[in-house]
Design a protein around this motif. Structure first.
Motif, PDB file in Angstrom:
ATOM      1  N   ALA A   1       8.137 -14.922  -4.247  1.00 37.59           N
ATOM      2  CA  ALA A   1       8.317 -15.049  -2.701  1.00 37.59           C
ATOM      3  C   ALA A   1       7.055 -14.418  -2.103  1.00 37.59           C
ATOM      4  O   ALA A   1       6.650 -13.147  -2.363  1.00 37.59           O
ATOM      5  N   LYS A   2       6.215 -15.210  -1.405  1.00 36.34           N
ATOM      6  CA  LYS A   2       4.816 -14.650  -0.764  1.00 36.34           C
ATOM      7  C   LYS A   2       5.023 -14.603   0.626  1.00 36.34           C
ATOM      8  O   LYS A   2       5.162 -15.679   1.339  1.00 36.34           O
ATOM      9  N   PRO A   3       4.408 -13.698   1.200  1.00 30.33           N
ATOM     10  CA  PRO A   3       4.241 -13.611   2.565  1.00 30.33           C
ATOM     11  C   PRO A   3       2.870 -14.493   2.852  1.00 30.33           C
ATOM     12  O   PRO A   3       1.959 -14.539   1.980  1.00 30.33           O
TER      13      PRO A   3
ATOM     14  N   HIS B   1      -1.602   2.262  -1.727  1.00 28.75           N
ATOM     15  CA  HIS B   1      -2.814   2.057  -0.702  1.00 28.75           C
ATOM     16  C   HIS B   1      -3.403   0.814  -1.670  1.00 28.75           C
ATOM     17  O   HIS B   1      -3.900   0.726  -2.482  1.00 28.75           O
ATOM     18  N   ARG B   2      -4.122  -0.011  -0.475  1.00 25.23           N
ATOM     19  CA  ARG B   2      -4.755  -0.903  -0.530  1.00 25.23           C
ATOM     20  C   ARG B   2      -5.673  -1.090   0.576  1.00 25.23           C
ATOM     21  O   ARG B   2      -5.515  -2.149   1.111  1.00 25.23           O
ATOM     22  N   TYR B   3      -6.829  -0.278   0.511  1.00 21.80           N
ATOM     23  CA  TYR B   3      -7.529  -0.265   1.826  1.00 21.80           C
ATOM     24  C   TYR B   3      -8.837  -1.102   1.327  1.00 21.80           C
ATOM     25  O   TYR B   3      -9.447  -1.407   2.456  1.00 21.80           O
TER      26      TYR B   3
ATOM     27  N   GLY C   1       5.808  -5.369   1.593  1.00 21.74           N
ATOM     28  CA  GLY C   1       4.350  -5.618   1.585  1.00 21.74           C
ATOM     29  C   GLY C   1       3.775  -5.386   3.139  1.00 21.74           C
ATOM     30  O   GLY C   1       4.312  -4.874   3.929  1.00 21.74           O
ATOM     31  N   MET C   2       2.540  -5.640   3.104  1.00 20.92           N
ATOM     32  CA  MET C   2       1.623  -5.112   4.165  1.00 20.92           C
ATOM     33  C   MET C   2       2.184  -5.678   5.630  1.00 20.92           C
ATOM     34  O   MET C   2       2.224  -5.359   6.540  1.00 20.92           O
ATOM     35  N   ARG C   3       2.466  -7.065   5.303  1.00 13.91           N
ATOM     36  CA  ARG C   3       2.758  -8.000   6.588  1.00 13.91           C
ATOM     37  C   ARG C   3       4.209  -7.823   7.051  1.00 13.91           C
ATOM     38  O   ARG C   3       4.393  -8.358   8.106  1.00 13.91           O
TER      39      ARG C   3
HETATM   40  C1  PEP Z   1       0.690  -8.957  -3.093  1.00 15.83           C
HETATM   41  O1  PEP Z   1       1.140  -7.611  -3.419  1.00 15.83           O
HETATM   42  O2  PEP Z   1       0.709  -9.943  -3.537  1.00 15.83           O
HETATM   43  C2  PEP Z   1       0.535  -8.592  -1.564  1.00 15.83           C
HETATM   44  C3  PEP Z   1       0.709  -9.806  -0.730  1.00 15.83           C
HETATM   45  O3  PEP Z   1       0.288  -7.702  -1.161  1.00 15.83           O
HETATM   46  P1  PEP Z   1      -0.051  -6.968   0.387  1.00 15.83           P
HETATM   47  O4  PEP Z   1       1.275  -6.899   1.295  1.00 15.83           O
HETATM   48  O5  PEP Z   1      -0.577  -5.487  -0.227  1.00 15.83           O
HETATM   49  O6  PEP Z   1      -1.275  -7.577   0.914  1.00 15.83           O
END
Ligand code: PEP
Ligand code: CO
Length: 440
Positions: free
Chosen positions: A111-113, A312-314, A258-260
């Motif tokens: 599942a993808k945001p 972290h994913r800056y 996830g970030m969203r």
């Molecule tokens: C992901 O890990 O595929 C993803 C959508 O990550 P993020 O929520 O960090 O953007």
């Protein structure tokens, strides 16, 4: 009071536009009757290991597809995904001299945001692809309509995938020691070849040793799964009671936010705070420090070691200005976390031809900064998180083979984000060793 479905009272982000809600209800009820995919004991074991990683005694390697596809539930694909993670972990175990915790983005990363609700091509506008658990990637109205039956298909394919992973890991991956699986000669083309030389020779020696002691008795290889806990109907249907009135999400070992969907008042945080799995949270540049601290407090109120991983994913350009303050703030709160670097998601860019890609050098730069900053702050970077595949895809630019923009269309297969290919992923593992040796 928390319940597996108490999230239903909170604002729900990223909910797919299902045309038939009773059908969603029915699929959810069917899922509730089906057996779990993983066990409470495995989950508790992982949490203990993650606590060790936070203390610098182990290292977490998390990786796999951005969007796992139903079509990839086949022998070759599962075997290849497992092998590349095992190879990377073999490089890391010899380079870092500590046990590696292997966690695949697999058996449920469906599942993808999405940032955009809709996608347009030429004159046509259709709902965005949200992962095979929700709709199909083909650009036609039928496949883009969210279909609740996909929840059951996804559950079934996740369980077949996990069943095969268990079969492979139970019987040992002895053939990994065979030299033909270990062609590292591609790194000779890298500008960093000189620095890799020592690591490659150490790995070669380790493999030779493995061959000398062969035939080793088949050894069990420990392997865990993770996915973004995005579709809360799916996640909560597979949430089951455990010991001492606890609840576990038994669809995966390590679910993440996830970030969203990292919304303090939202449904995802409400759901995740109540389960007893270790959980992870993606931390991006737009998350204010104060919100981060409150999210940690909500997700780990008892301050249990190993319970919370911060990924972290800056992005390579922002990490230096943002990570040190985050480390200080979390430390000031006395919150135990495992820090993990995702050098992929902050470095996505679009080429002039409109192709989503990432540059190997940006990924590496964020990774190097991550190690250096944690080192300078007397903190522990205890893990890494990659989007990668074993296949020779051409989705990320650069690496030893020097992929360029014109190469991207040749073998671009990812349904969402660009992944490191097998060589680029191994090169990244060699780099982790190189970087951490330099800091020691
Ligand atoms: C992901 O890990 O595929 C993803 C959508 O990550 P993020 O929520 O960090 O953007
Ligand atoms: Co992604």
């Amino acid at each position: 009071m928390w319940r597996p479905d108490s999230w239903q009272t909170r604002p729900l982000q990223q909910f797919p536009p299902y045309p038939d809600l009773p059908a969603l209800q029915k699929a959810t009820q069917e899922l509730q009757r089906l057996p779990p995919l993983v066990t409470e004991a495995e989950i508790d074991n992982l949490q203990r290991q993650l606590a060790d990683a936070a203390a610098g005694k182990r290292f977490l390697l998390q990786g796999g597809d951005c969007a796992e596809s139903f079509a990839d539930c086949n022998t070759d694909s599962i075997t290849a995904k497992l092998k590349i993670l095992l190879k990377m972990s073999l490089v890391l175990v010899h380079g870092l001299q500590k046990p590696i915790i292997r966690v695949g983005r697999i058996a449920g990363q469906y599942a993808k945001p999405r940032s955009d609700e809709f996608e347009s091509r030429d004159e046509q506008v259709l709902p965005s692809y949200r992962g095979d658990l929700i709709n199909g990637a083909e650009f036609d109205a039928g496949s883009r309509t969210p279909d609740p039956k996909r929840l059951l298909t996804g559950y079934g394919l996740a369980s077949l995938t996990l069943n095969y992973i268990r079969a492979l890991t139970e019987s040992g991956f002895g053939d990994l020691s065979a030299a033909e699986h270990w062609d590292l000669s591609f790194v000779a083309d890298s500008p960093r070849a000189d620095e890799y030389r020592q690591v490659v020779s150490d790995v070669r020696r380790a493999i030779a040793l493995m061959q000398t002691v062969a035939p080793a008795p088949a050894q069990r290889t420990e392997f865990f799964t993770c996915h973004e806990a995005l579709h809360l109907h799916y996640e909560s249907a597979l949430t089951r009671p455990g010991r001492d009135h606890r609840w576990y999400n038994l669809s995966t070992h390590l679910p993440w936010i996830g970030m969203r969907t990292a919304d303090l008042a939202g449904a995802h945080v409400e759901y995740m705070r109540g389960i007893s799995n270790p959980v992870a949270l993606k931390v991006g540049p737009k998350l204010p420090l104060d919100t981060l601290r409150r999210l940690c407090q909500a997700l780990n109120p008892e301050r249990l070691p190993g319970r919370l991983t911060l990924i972290h994913r800056y992005g390579a350009d922002q990490i230096e200005s943002l990570l040190p303050a985050a480390i200080q703030a979390i430390r000031a709160d006395g919150m135990p976390v495992l820090w993990c670097a995702d050098p992929m998601h902050g470095n996505t860019r679009t080429t002039t031809n409109g192709i989503k890609t990432r540059r190997f050098d940006d990924i590496l730069r964020e990774l190097e900064s991550s190690f250096a900053i944690h080192h300078d702050c007397h903190s522990v970077l205890g893990g890494v998180h990659f989007e990668m595949t074993a296949e020779p895809v051409t989705e990320c630019l650069g690496g030893a083979s020097g992929l360029e923009e014109q190469d991207l269309e040749r073998a671009y297969k990812s349904l969402v984000d660009p992944r490191l290919n097998g060589e680029q992923a191994l090169e990244m593992a060699l780099s982790i060793v190189r970087v951490s040796e330099r800091l020691c």
